[in-house]
Enzyme design. Structure first.
Site, PDB file in Angstrom:
ATOM      1  N   ASP A   1      -5.102  -7.249 -10.141  1.00 23.32           N
ATOM      2  CA  ASP A   1      -4.868  -7.651  -8.750  1.00 23.32           C
ATOM      3  C   ASP A   1      -3.638  -8.541  -8.717  1.00 23.32           C
ATOM      4  O   ASP A   1      -3.511  -9.485  -9.510  1.00 23.32           O
ATOM      5  CB  ASP A   1      -6.099  -8.399  -8.221  1.00 23.32           C
ATOM      6  CG  ASP A   1      -5.969  -8.759  -6.756  1.00 23.32           C
ATOM      7  OD1 ASP A   1      -6.413  -7.977  -5.904  1.00 23.32           O
ATOM      8  OD2 ASP A   1      -5.418  -9.842  -6.462  1.00 23.32           O
ATOM      9  N   ILE A   2      -2.705  -8.252  -7.798  1.00 27.18           N
ATOM     10  CA  ILE A   2      -1.491  -9.056  -7.684  1.00 27.18           C
ATOM     11  C   ILE A   2      -1.855 -10.432  -7.116  1.00 27.18           C
ATOM     12  O   ILE A   2      -2.512 -10.529  -6.077  1.00 27.18           O
ATOM     13  CB  ILE A   2      -0.459  -8.366  -6.772  1.00 27.18           C
ATOM     14  CG1 ILE A   2      -0.116  -6.970  -7.319  1.00 27.18           C
ATOM     15  CG2 ILE A   2       0.801  -9.210  -6.645  1.00 27.18           C
ATOM     16  CD1 ILE A   2       0.768  -6.157  -6.399  1.00 27.18           C
TER      17      ILE A   2
ATOM     18  N   ASN B   1       3.405 -11.326   1.096  1.00 21.64           N
ATOM     19  CA  ASN B   1       3.615 -10.328   2.143  1.00 21.64           C
ATOM     20  C   ASN B   1       3.922 -10.997   3.477  1.00 21.64           C
ATOM     21  O   ASN B   1       4.823 -10.577   4.213  1.00 21.64           O
ATOM     22  CB  ASN B   1       2.357  -9.462   2.266  1.00 21.64           C
ATOM     23  CG  ASN B   1       2.663  -8.018   2.597  1.00 21.64           C
ATOM     24  OD1 ASN B   1       3.742  -7.530   2.298  1.00 21.64           O
ATOM     25  ND2 ASN B   1       1.728  -7.349   3.207  1.00 21.64           N
TER      26      ASN B   1
ATOM     27  N   ASP C   1       5.827  -3.897   0.112  1.00 24.28           N
ATOM     28  CA  ASP C   1       5.711  -2.516  -0.374  1.00 24.28           C
ATOM     29  C   ASP C   1       6.510  -2.318  -1.659  1.00 24.28           C
ATOM     30  O   ASP C   1       6.074  -1.611  -2.577  1.00 24.28           O
ATOM     31  CB  ASP C   1       6.209  -1.539   0.696  1.00 24.28           C
ATOM     32  CG  ASP C   1       5.239  -1.407   1.858  1.00 24.28           C
ATOM     33  OD1 ASP C   1       4.101  -1.892   1.733  1.00 24.28           O
ATOM     34  OD2 ASP C   1       5.630  -0.821   2.888  1.00 24.28           O
TER      35      ASP C   1
ATOM     36  N   GLU D   1      -3.803  -4.436  -2.892  1.00 23.36           N
ATOM     37  CA  GLU D   1      -2.951  -4.879  -4.000  1.00 23.36           C
ATOM     38  C   GLU D   1      -3.664  -4.765  -5.344  1.00 23.36           C
ATOM     39  O   GLU D   1      -3.248  -5.361  -6.336  1.00 23.36           O
ATOM     40  CB  GLU D   1      -2.489  -6.320  -3.765  1.00 23.36           C
ATOM     41  CG  GLU D   1      -3.592  -7.362  -3.766  1.00 23.36           C
ATOM     42  CD  GLU D   1      -4.181  -7.608  -2.383  1.00 23.36           C
ATOM     43  OE1 GLU D   1      -4.722  -8.704  -2.156  1.00 23.36           O
ATOM     44  OE2 GLU D   1      -4.097  -6.702  -1.528  1.00 23.36           O
TER      45      GLU D   1
END
Length: 329
Positions: free
Chosen positions: A195-196, A203, A212, A238
């Site tokens: 997971d980012i 974002n 993106d 994400e």
């Protein structure tokens, strides 16, 4: 590549060359490689044509197009067969009539007329059969082309449209297959979930287009750091996942650590302003397959490890082994 080719860095052309760079669409790669081999100069119009052909239409449009072409081809074959059957029935009737005439005494002139009529019917039958053969030959070629198109559409339907790696559907099928194979033999299987970190904040700060690009960057990094039978997929939002067949927990942890470092090593730059956006990081959870596992239970354990990595400060890898040690302490 955009700069060398003098093609404007518009999103659609970036997507075109990004897809080429990842190699996920072999047909597109073959086309672009043939252009390079031919020595043709890339141009804006050529890039537009390639984008429109390979990327612009969505999967549903392409499926509809293939369906319409298949329907038209089948109708053409049906028409040709109907014509051949009608001609064959007529020819059969002519033969029966001639058989009746031959059973009686007929004059030489009547025999000549009968022979000419049968010869004419035979030629008409030959012409009809030849037309049917041509139609069937064309249909065979068209159906082979349609099959290739359907194969391309199926591959595209298994890709995430943004990152061009496997989508959730492809992951579900791949995991079921990997579990079935691991259950048959004694080879290990591991699942890697990542997971980012702080992606929502990133974002919100820099905008969805930059977000993106981050997703594409992580997807490409994940895919480029796994081996042949492994499958990298976008799990959702994400979150990304990798299925690692024939990999034990120690090997999966090494792979996850390599991916984590590769992601962290990439510094983001906003090209329009040359503004440095910093680095992104990701947290990882790693779980190993057990004989009693289903896809859901394996994912659940990897998710627990991922949650522990987030809770421990993010930008780290935690496996089931680490989680057991943490809980024991």
């Amino acid at each position: 590549m955009l700069k060398r080719s003098g093609i404007p860095p518009y999103p659609q052309f970036y997507e075109l060359l990004y897809t080429y760079a990842t190699g996920v669409n072999p047909t597109l790669n073959n086309r672009i490689n043939s252009i390079f081999r031919a020595g043709d100069s890339p141009s804006l119009s050529l890039a537009e044509a390639l984008y429109n052909e390979f990327l612009k239409s969505d999967v549903n449009d392409r499926i509809s197009n293939v369906s319409e072409r298949m329907h038209a081809r089948i109708e053409a074959v049906h028409d040709a067969i109907d014509t051949a059957m009608t001609t064959a029935n007529s020819y059969s009737g002519s033969l029966q009539a001639a058989s009746g005439d031959l059973g009686r005494e007929i004059t030489a002139e009547a025999m000549k007329q009968l022979a000419e009529r049968l010869l004419s019917e035979t030629r008409r039958m030959q012409d009809t059969n030849q037309a049917l053969e041509i139609q069937l030959e064309a249909s065979r070629d068209d159906i082979a082309s349609l099959q290739r198109d359907l194969d391309d559409v199926r591959r595209e339907s298994m890709l995430d449209p943004l990152t061009k790696i496997a989508n959730r559907k492809s992951f579900d099928e791949g995991l079921a297959t990997a579990i079935a194979e691991a259950s048959k033999g004694s080879s290990p299987l591991c699942l890697l979930l990542l997971d980012i970190d702080h992606f929502k904040n990133f974002n919100d700060t820099y905008g969805h287009q930059t977000g993106d690009q981050v997703l594409r960057l992580v997807a490409m990094t994940l895919k480029s750091n796994i081996k042949g039978k492994d499958l990298a997929a976008r799990y959702g939002g994400e979150e990304f996942v990798a299925i690692l067949p024939s990999t034990d927990i120690e090997g999966a942890m090494i792979a996850a650590e390599n991916i984590r470092k590769a992601i962290q090593a990439k510094e983001l730059l906003k090209r329009s302003t040359n503004e440095k956006l910093g680095r992104i990081t990701a947290s990882f959870g790693v779980a190993a397959f057990r004989p009693s596992d289903t896809g859901a239970t394996l994912i659940e354990r990897a998710d627990r490890c991922l949650y522990a990595a987030k809770h421990a400060g993010r930008n780290r890898v935690i496996s089931e082994i680490d989680l057991a040690a943490i809980q024991a302490a």
